[in-house]
Write an enzyme that holds these catalytic residues in place. Structure first.
Site, PDB file in Angstrom:
ATOM      1  N   SER A   1       0.853  -1.291   0.033  1.00  0.00           N
ATOM      2  CA  SER A   1       0.038   0.052  -0.124  1.00  0.00           C
ATOM      3  C   SER A   1       0.893   1.255  -0.020  1.00  0.00           C
ATOM      4  CB  SER A   1      -0.991  -0.042   1.223  1.00  0.00           C
ATOM      5  OG  SER A   1      -1.870   0.907   1.217  1.00  0.00           O
TER       6      SER A   1
ATOM      7  N   GLU B   1      -9.429  -4.971  -4.444  1.00  0.00           N
ATOM      8  CA  GLU B   1      -8.690  -3.939  -3.497  1.00  0.00           C
ATOM      9  C   GLU B   1     -10.056  -3.120  -2.835  1.00  0.00           C
ATOM     10  OE1 GLU B   1      -5.547  -3.628  -2.519  1.00  0.00           O
ATOM     11  OE2 GLU B   1      -4.480  -4.352  -4.443  1.00  0.00           O
TER      12      GLU B   1
ATOM     13  N   HIS C   1      -8.113  -5.681  -0.106  1.00  0.00           N
ATOM     14  CA  HIS C   1      -6.746  -4.681  -0.055  1.00  0.00           C
ATOM     15  C   HIS C   1      -6.095  -5.346   1.390  1.00  0.00           C
ATOM     16  CE1 HIS C   1      -3.706  -1.604  -0.262  1.00  0.00           C
ATOM     17  NE2 HIS C   1      -4.012  -1.031   1.010  1.00  0.00           N
TER      18      HIS C   1
END
Length: 501
Positions: free
Chosen positions: A189, A309, A404
Site C-alpha cells: 500500500s 482491493e 486490500h
C-alpha cells in the site's frame, strides 16, 4: 539451545537482544535520532553513540498515529508504544550455522502514510528468519510529522527516514548475519508507493538490490495538491503553514487536527490526504515519469495487487451501498472512461451492484493498470526482470472478498495473528500461505520467485488458493480498454460530500 539473552556490536554501540525459538531478535534498534525537540520537522539526524549495552529486547516506540475507525478498526489494528525514539528497527535474524551471509528483507509498512508500525503482530519477522532471511521492519514518521508541506521544512521527511534506515542496513546488517549485497526492500500500500519513489531515485541501487511492491503504484503529487491537508490543518489550528508554527503543537494536537482534516477520505474515493510531494531531493520527479524513463532498471521487481482491493474500504464503512449511477457518470467524465468500458466491466460481472462496478473500475484505474504499465515500461527499457502477481483468494468474512491487505497474512505466514485472522477467518488455507511466503523468500534469496518474468505474453501469477496458476494477460479485454489519458498520476480528488457521510 534454550532461550537466552544475546548481544552484539553495531556502529553506535552494543545492543542487547533475545534468542527465542532459534531466532535472534533485536527490537527498537535506533537508526536515527528522535525526531522531536530541535529535530522536529528536520531530516533524520545521526544517532548519538552510547556506552554499555542498549536494551533492544522490546519493540520500540511507534510514530504518533490515530487508531482506525468507522468500521475499519475491526480488520486493521494499531500498535501504540510511547516514546520519542520512533525511528527504530525491529530485526529478526536466523541462527548462523554456516559462514554464508543470509538474504535481507527490509519491510516498509503501509497505512496511508498515517498509520502502521513494525510492532503489529501480522508483521512479525520470525517466519522469515525461520526460513533463512534477516528481516528488518522500519518505523518512520507518519502523517503531519512525516509528510506535511510546510514553509521552512523539507517535504517527504518520512521517505527520508526510510532512506536513512536503508543506509543503516547497508552499513550494519552483516553484524546480524545479513548479506549487504542482497537487500530486498518490500512494502504494501503506502509502503509500496514509497518504494516506487525510492526505485525512481538515481542512486536506488545504492540503497537496495531488489524490490517488492504490493498494492501500491508509483504516485506523488504537486505541492499545491499534496499540501492541501496541511493547509486545512493550519486553518483549523489558526496558524501559518510553516515549520515554526506546527512545531509549537504537540503530536497529539496535530493528530486531532489531522482527524478533522481527513474525515471521509479513502484511497478509492479520494479526499484530503498525506502524499509524497514532487520536488526536492527525495522525489525530484513524479516517480512514474522517472521509471518510464528507465530509472531503477538494474533492480529486479516483484509487484502486484489484489483482485477486489476496494472492498476493504467499501464493505466495513457501508460505502458500497451509497454509491449510485451519478458517481459512475462523474468518474467517467473525470477520467475519460468510455461508456463501452463501463458496459464491458458490468457484462463481465453479472449481477454486480453499482458500488461493486465502481470499485472494480477504481481498483483497475488506481492499481492494476498502473502496475501493468510499470511492468511494460521496464520491459521496453530492457530492465532487470519484473514479476507480476494477482492475489485472488476471497475471504469469506463479511463479504471482504479479495480485498486490500488480505494477502499480508499469507505473505508473512502469520495467519493466526489478530489482524490476519480477522480478515481471512479461521479456515484460511495454510497451503496458500506456505506457497506465497516461500515465493517471497525465494525472490529475496535469488531474484526469482518461481514464475515467468514479464514479457510480451503478460504472465501473471494468480494466487487464488486453488491452482495458483500463471495466467497470460488476465482480463485483457478490460485492460486494453484503458487509455493513458484515463489513468491519473494521482488518485481522485476530494469526494463529493454525499459520499463522505
Amino acid at each position: 539451545m534454550t532461550d537466552h539473552e544475546i548481544s552484539m556490536e553495531v556502529e553506535d554501540g552494543r545492543i542487547q537482544g533475545l534468542f527465542i525459538d532459534g531466532v535472534h531478535r533485536y527490537l527498537g534498534v535506533p537508526y536515527a535520532a528522535a525526531p522531536f525537540g530541535e529535530n522536529r520537522f528536520r531530516p533524520p539526524q545521526p544517532v548519538r553513540s552510547w556506552t554499555g549495552e542498549r536494551d533492544c529486547r522490546q519493540l520500540g516506540a511507534t510514530a504518533p498515529q490515530l487508531p482506525y475507525a468507522g468500521g475499519m478498526e475491526k480488520f486493521l489494528g494499531t500498535a501504540s508504544i510511547a516514546g520519542e525514539e520512533i525511528l527504530n528497527l525491529a530485526i529478526w535474524a536466523p541462527e548462523r550455522t554456516r559462514a554464508e551471509l543470509a538474504p535481507v528483507i527490509v519491510w516498509i509498512h503501509g497505512g496511508s502514510l498515517t498509520r502502521g508500525s513494525n510492532a503489529l503482530p501480522i508483521y512479525d519477522g520470525t517466519t522469515f528468519a525461520r526460513d533463512g532471511v534477516v528481516f528488518v521492519g522500519v518505523n518512520y514518521r507518519l502523517g503531519s510529522e512525516g509528510f506535511s508541506v510546510l514553509d521552512g521544512a523539507e517535504t517527504n521527511l518520512g521517505l527520508a527516514d526510510q532512506i536513512a534506515a536503508l543506509r543503516w542496513v547497508r552499513r550494519n546488517i552483516w553484524s546480524f548475519g545479513g548479506d549487504p549485497s542482497r537487500v530486498t526492500v518490500m512494502g504494501e500500500s503506502a509502503g509500496a508507493i514509497t518504494i516506487a519513489a525510492l526505485l525512481a531515485l538515481p542512486d536506488a541501487a545504492s540503497l537496495f538490490d531488489r524490490a517488492i511492491m504490493q498494492s501500491g503504484p508509483p504516485d506523488a503529487r504537486r505541492p499545491a495538491v499534496s499540501g492541501a491537508v496541511t493547509r486545512i490543518m493550519a486553518k483549523l489550528l489558526g496558524v501559518k503553514q510553516d515549520r515554526a508554527a506546527f512545531a509549537e503543537f504537540s503530536p497529539a494536537a496535530l493528530l486531532a487536527a489531522q482527524r478533522r482534516a481527513t474525515v471521509g477520505t479513502t484511497p478509492i474515493t479520494g479526499g484530503p490526504a498525506f502524499n509524497l510531494t514532487i520536488g526536492g531531493e527525495h522525489v525530484p520527479l513524479h516517480p512514474r515519469d522517472a521509471l518510464d524513463a528507465g530509472a531503477g532498471a538494474a533492480i529486479p521487481v516483484l509487484m502486484g495487487a489484489n483482485t477486489e482491493e476496494y472492498r476493504l474500504w467499501f464493505i466495513p464503512t457501508g460505502l458500497i451501498e451509497k454509491i449510485g449511477r451519478l458517481h459512475i457518470v462523474a468518474a467517467m467524465a473525470k477520467f475519460r472512461i468510455s461508456a463501452a468500458t463501463v458496459r464491458l466491466y458490468r457484462r463481465n460481472r453479472p449481477g454486480c451492484s453499482i458500488g461493486e462496478l465502481f470499485g472494480a473500475l477504481a481498483t483497475d484505474l488506481l492499481l492494476r493498470i498502473p502496475l501493468n504499465r510499470l511492468a511494460d515500461a521496464r520491459l521496453r527499457a530492457n530492465a532487470a526482470p519484473s514479476f507480476v502477481y494477482e492475489f485472488a483468494w476471497r475471504s469469506p468474512v463479511d463479504e471482504l472478498g479479495a480485498c486490500h491487505a488480505l494477502e499480508l497474512g499469507f505473505v508473512f505466514d502469520t495467519l493466526r495473528s489478530p489482524d490476519a485472522a480477522a480478515m481471512a477467518g479461521p479456515e484460511a488455507p495454510q497451503r496458500l500461505a506456505d506457497d506465497m511466503h516461500a515465493a517471497w523468500v525465494r525472490f529475496a534469496a535469488t531474484g526469482d520467485p518461481g514464475w515467468p518474468a514479464w514479457d510480451g505474453t503478460r504472465p501473471v501469477k494468480v494466487w487464488d488458493g486453488g491452482a495458483d496458476a500463471v495466467v497470460l494477460a488476465p482480463r485483457e479485454d478490460e485492460r486494453s480498454r484503458w487509455r493513458s489519458a484515463e489513468v491519473p498520476k494521482r488518485a481522485p480528488g476530494r469526494a463529493p460530500r454525499r459520499w463522505r457521510r
